[in-house]
Design a protein around this motif. Structure first.
Motif, PDB file in Angstrom:
ATOM      1  N   ILE A 492     -33.227  77.211   7.134  1.00  0.00           N
ATOM      2  CA  ILE A 492     -31.973  77.642   6.517  1.00  0.00           C
ATOM      3  C   ILE A 492     -31.303  76.467   5.795  1.00  0.00           C
ATOM      4  N   ALA A 493     -31.344  75.302   6.402  1.00  0.00           N
ATOM      5  CA  ALA A 493     -30.783  74.111   5.757  1.00  0.00           C
ATOM      6  C   ALA A 493     -31.553  73.764   4.484  1.00  0.00           C
ATOM      7  N   LEU A 494     -32.869  73.928   4.511  1.00  0.00           N
ATOM      8  CA  LEU A 494     -33.688  73.694   3.319  1.00  0.00           C
ATOM      9  C   LEU A 494     -33.314  74.661   2.209  1.00  0.00           C
ATOM     10  N   ARG A 495     -33.076  75.905   2.570  1.00  0.00           N
ATOM     11  CA  ARG A 495     -32.683  76.896   1.566  1.00  0.00           C
ATOM     12  C   ARG A 495     -31.332  76.571   0.952  1.00  0.00           C
ATOM     13  N   ASP A 496     -30.395  76.128   1.796  1.00  0.00           N
ATOM     14  CA  ASP A 496     -29.047  75.846   1.299  1.00  0.00           C
ATOM     15  C   ASP A 496     -29.024  74.698   0.309  1.00  0.00           C
ATOM     16  N   SER A 497     -29.753  73.624   0.603  1.00  0.00           N
ATOM     17  CA  SER A 497     -29.772  72.468  -0.307  1.00  0.00           C
ATOM     18  C   SER A 497     -30.942  71.565   0.067  1.00  0.00           C
ATOM     19  N   ALA A 499     -31.739  68.821  -1.494  1.00  0.00           N
ATOM     20  CA  ALA A 499     -31.298  67.430  -1.591  1.00  0.00           C
ATOM     21  C   ALA A 499     -30.563  67.004  -0.327  1.00  0.00           C
ATOM     22  N   ALA A 500     -29.658  67.865   0.159  1.00  0.00           N
ATOM     23  CA  ALA A 500     -28.920  67.530   1.376  1.00  0.00           C
ATOM     24  C   ALA A 500     -29.861  67.459   2.577  1.00  0.00           C
ATOM     25  N   TYR A 501     -30.832  68.358   2.608  1.00  0.00           N
ATOM     26  CA  TYR A 501     -31.791  68.364   3.712  1.00  0.00           C
ATOM     27  C   TYR A 501     -32.571  67.055   3.755  1.00  0.00           C
ATOM     28  N   ALA A 502     -33.030  66.589   2.595  1.00  0.00           N
ATOM     29  CA  ALA A 502     -33.765  65.330   2.544  1.00  0.00           C
ATOM     30  C   ALA A 502     -32.871  64.152   2.855  1.00  0.00           C
ATOM     31  N   THR A 503     -31.611  64.205   2.398  1.00  0.00           N
ATOM     32  CA  THR A 503     -30.680  63.113   2.651  1.00  0.00           C
ATOM     33  C   THR A 503     -30.405  62.936   4.135  1.00  0.00           C
ATOM     34  N   LEU A 504     -30.377  64.039   4.868  1.00  0.00           N
ATOM     35  CA  LEU A 504     -30.101  63.991   6.304  1.00  0.00           C
ATOM     36  C   LEU A 504     -31.344  63.697   7.136  1.00  0.00           C
ATOM     37  N   GLY A 505     -32.440  63.355   6.462  1.00  0.00           N
ATOM     38  CA  GLY A 505     -33.633  62.925   7.190  1.00  0.00           C
ATOM     39  C   GLY A 505     -34.716  63.953   7.327  1.00  0.00           C
ATOM     40  N   GLY A 506     -34.542  65.145   6.755  1.00  0.00           N
ATOM     41  CA  GLY A 506     -35.578  66.156   6.833  1.00  0.00           C
ATOM     42  C   GLY A 506     -36.734  65.851   5.898  1.00  0.00           C
ATOM     43  N   SER A 507     -37.926  66.190   6.306  1.00  0.00           N
ATOM     44  CA  SER A 507     -39.120  65.963   5.485  1.00  0.00           C
ATOM     45  C   SER A 507     -39.414  67.218   4.672  1.00  0.00           C
TER      46      SER A 507
END
Length: 707
Positions: A492-497, A499-507
């Motif tokens: 869900i976080a990936l869908r929302d953004s 860029a934000a997902y990657a910034t918060l450490g998501g791969s």
């Protein structure tokens, strides 16, 4: 050398047509922000209309061409502009659904009007005139005409865009529609001109290319893949680079036709070459910011544990009812509900949770059918596990280029993958890879059998129906658990953004690979179940166009809810087949239905999906134990009556539907609350409610009491 020049001239004439079609696509996208997947289908309809006028009705060629290009194509462009105007303010997904629905609908309408079993062809322009020579190369007048028309289109577009007020409005609309309106320009007029121009260019390209190929609705519509690739060369905004891309693709096709070695493995490569070029162009060329990205994303509900298990039980019970009341012949048809449901459910984690648009899910189902057919030929139960694993690996491979793409580019990329699999990979004969023989559909069909479980062979239509229902229930439970878990929150976080997902450490890479693999594994299982139900499947049943109907119905059902699987399967294999069985003449109408549903969804007629809407309307029934118990007893009663041959199937359906509808009304009545009467202060009597004679008595009494 002479042969090389000859193929080059053929390639340039084809490139001229691609340039005409792709330039209309670019003009439409840059002005309106809508990428028209139905652009090729528009040219296809124009070609058929031109055939009808010139060959079918015997009109003169010049009058037929003028009628199509000056009357029918502009009128259709205005109609499409009216359809697309409301969705331009919506998100990218809605616009994609509208144009994909239009593509599917136009193909179905063309097959409805012009019988696909009847061969049709168009003569080339100036066919009666002798060809002329340029050096050693022979050039037909039709080839010369296409080149001249392409040059005229290029010059005309240049003059329109840079030397007219309308062109200035169209170019300004690309940047800021609201600001254009403040300057006194008319962005609506610019949109109309863009749609009319784009539609007319597609029609012109369709008429020019139709004499060179067979008049087939699907084939003509998918010629747009070459125009897609040319448009991507121009990054969807540069007309000169679009023309360069058209030249590259046209010449490539001609030289492949002339120099590709003749063997059984390569003919499909020539057919799939434009899709391969499209995919490479998407991966290698830089892309600008997509216009109109989704900013208002609908929330994805979290299914409860209790509700999920109850719904899974309903799926299994539904399968049992079908298996016991339908004959073997009907079960082959209606038992597909659960196989289609599993395939449709693969869209939920990928598109609904992660926001990754994919148009190749039916291709992944084809991979699953192939694996299960070859590994489970003797009913090995572990073949289903291998099916999910291999299809998941295929999905992971698709995810690698998906990291580079998003939005409309991702939709184009997955469509290109589906076309490559459809036109080339699935048509390959068996071959050896690292000493292991690999067999796909082997240029024919593959046979599938049911698995052997606990010493029992699942092979009858009734047993396969129940088994497929159990599989759909298990997958539904798994997808619901995915949404409730940590991975679901990440998706869900990936869908929302992203860029934000990657910034918060998501791969991004790992997450996309995982969700594509999960989704493809589910689709592969659905493909295996589909093949088992039919006992034999061919590559044509997993082509790109066939997958559009599943995608459209899944979108209409609601991509964020796990109940979408049963809904989509029930719609595709239930009412659609039943209507055709009862009224065979309605077959063409049924084929148009998914496109109509997609257009209704994109236009806002369906809010967040049919399944969430149904859940809200039936919430009083689900929350009342007494009503639920009565409904279960009612269904069991009619089921037992049908098993005892006291009633027939029609009475069973009418009885269950009638009882369920009555239960909804009963539940609503049981939970109806009397609205509280608002107490109006005395100083508002006569204002917020009418003044009555009793009011005067009440006031007099109150005054007397106080005094």
């Amino acid at each position: 050398m002479e042969q090389f020049v000859t193929f080059g001239i053929v390639g340039l004439s084809t490139a001229a047509i691609y340039a005409i079609i792709s330039s209309g696509l670019v003009v439409t996208y840059t002005t309106t922000g809508v990428f028209n997947f139905a652009h090729g289908a528009t040219g296809m309809m124009a070609a058929f209309a031109y055939w009808q006028l010139s060959i079918g009705w015997g009109w003169p060629v010049w009058l037929s061409a003028i009628t199509v290009l000056a009357v029918l194509a502009p009128a259709f462009g205005l109609l499409v502009e009216q359809l697309m105007r409301p969705v331009q303010r919506l998100g990218e997904a809605e616009r994609l659904v509208m144009t994909i629905a239009l593509l599917s609908g136009l193909i179905a309408v063309a097959r409805w009007i012009w019988d696909p079993n009847k061969s049709r062809s168009l003569p080339t322009f100036f066919a009666e005139k002798d060809s002329f020579h340029i050096g050693a190369a022979t050039v037909s007048w039709h080839q010369a005409l296409t080149t001249v028309v392409a040059v005229a289109v290029a010059l005309g577009l240049r003059l329109l865009m840079f030397n007219t007020r309308t062109g200035a409005e169209m170019r300004a609309t690309v940047d800021d529609r609201a600001l254009v309106g403040l300057t006194g320009a008319d962005p609506v007029r610019a949109n109309r001109v863009a749609w009319i121009l784009g539609t007319t260019l597609a029609a012109l390209g369709g008429i020019l290319i139709a004499p060179m190929v067979a008049l087939d609705a699907t084939q003509l519509s998918l010629l747009i893949v070459s125009a897609y690739a040319a448009a991507i060369f121009g990054r969807l905004k540069s007309l000169p680079m679009t023309f360069v891309g058209a030249i590259v693709i046209g010449c490539m096709e001609a030289y492949l036709a002339g120099y590709l070695p003749q063997n059984e493995y390569l003919p499909g490569l020539r057919l799939a070459a434009p899709a391969i070029v499209l995919l490479l162009a998407l991966l290698l060329f830089p892309h600008g910011r997509l216009r109109g990205r989704d900013r208002h994303l609908s929330p994805v509900p979290i299914p409860s544990v209790r509700g999920t298990f109850v719904f899974a039980g309903v799926i299994v019970a539904f399968g049992l009812v079908l298996a016991t009341v339908l004959g073997a012949g009907d079960l082959v048809t209606y038992g597909q509900i659960f196989a289609f449901g599993v395939i449709a459910l693969s869209f939920v984690p990928l598109v609904g949770y992660a926001g990754q648009i994919s148009l190749c899910q039916l291709s992944m189902a084809g991979v699953g059918a192939i694996v299960c057919a070859h590994l489970g030929s003797d009913g090995q139960w572990w073949a289903l596990i291998a099916t999910v694993v291999v299809a998941g690996v295929a999905g992971a491979v698709v995810a690698v280029p998906a990291l580079r793409l998003s939005g409309v580019y991702l939709a184009l990329g997955t469509a290109a993958i589906a076309v490559v699999l459809d036109r080339w990979i699935f048509s390959l004969p068996s071959f050896e890879l690292f000493g292991v023989e690999v067999a796909l559909f082997d240029q024919g069909s593959v046979e599938l059998v049911g698995p052997s479980l606990f010493g029992m062979r699942v092979d009858t239509p009734a047993e396969l129906t129940v088994f497929s229902a159990v599989c759909l229930a298990l997958v539904t439970t798994g997808v619901a658990a995915l949404r409730r878990g940590r991975l679901g929150r990440r998706l869900i976080a990936l869908r929302d953004s992203e860029a934000a997902y990657a910034t918060l450490g998501g791969s991004l890479l790992l997450t996309k690979i995982v969700v594509f693999a999960i989704s493809a594994g589910i689709a592969g299982l659905g493909g295996a179940l589909y093949g088992m139900q039919l006992q034999s499947v061919a590559a044509d049943q997993f082509n790109f166009v066939a997958g559009l109907s599943i995608f459209l119905i899944a979108v209409v059902g609601g991509l964020g809810v796990v109940g979408n699987g049963l809904f989509t399967g029930s719609m595709l294999a239930g009412p659609f087949n039943a209507i055709v069985a009862l009224w065979p003449a309605a077959q063409n109408l049924v084929q148009v239905a998914p496109a109509a549903a997609g257009l209704a969804y994109g236009s806002g007629a369906v809010d967040d999906g049919v399944v969430p809407s149904l859940r809200r309307h039936w919430e009083p029934v689900f929350r009342d134990p007494l009503v639920v118990a009565v409904v279960i007893g009612w269904v069991l009663l009619f089921w037992l009556l049908r098993l005892s041959d006291v009633i027939n199937g029609y009475v069973l359906i009418l009885g269950i539907v009638g009882g369920v509808l009555a239960a909804r009304s009963w539940a609503a009545a049981r939970h109806r609350t009397v609205p509280e009467i608002e107490e109006i202060p005395v100083e508002w009597w006569g204002v917020k409610r009418p003044w009555t004679a009793e009011d005067e008595e009440v006031l007099d009494r109150a005054v007397t009491t106080r005094s």
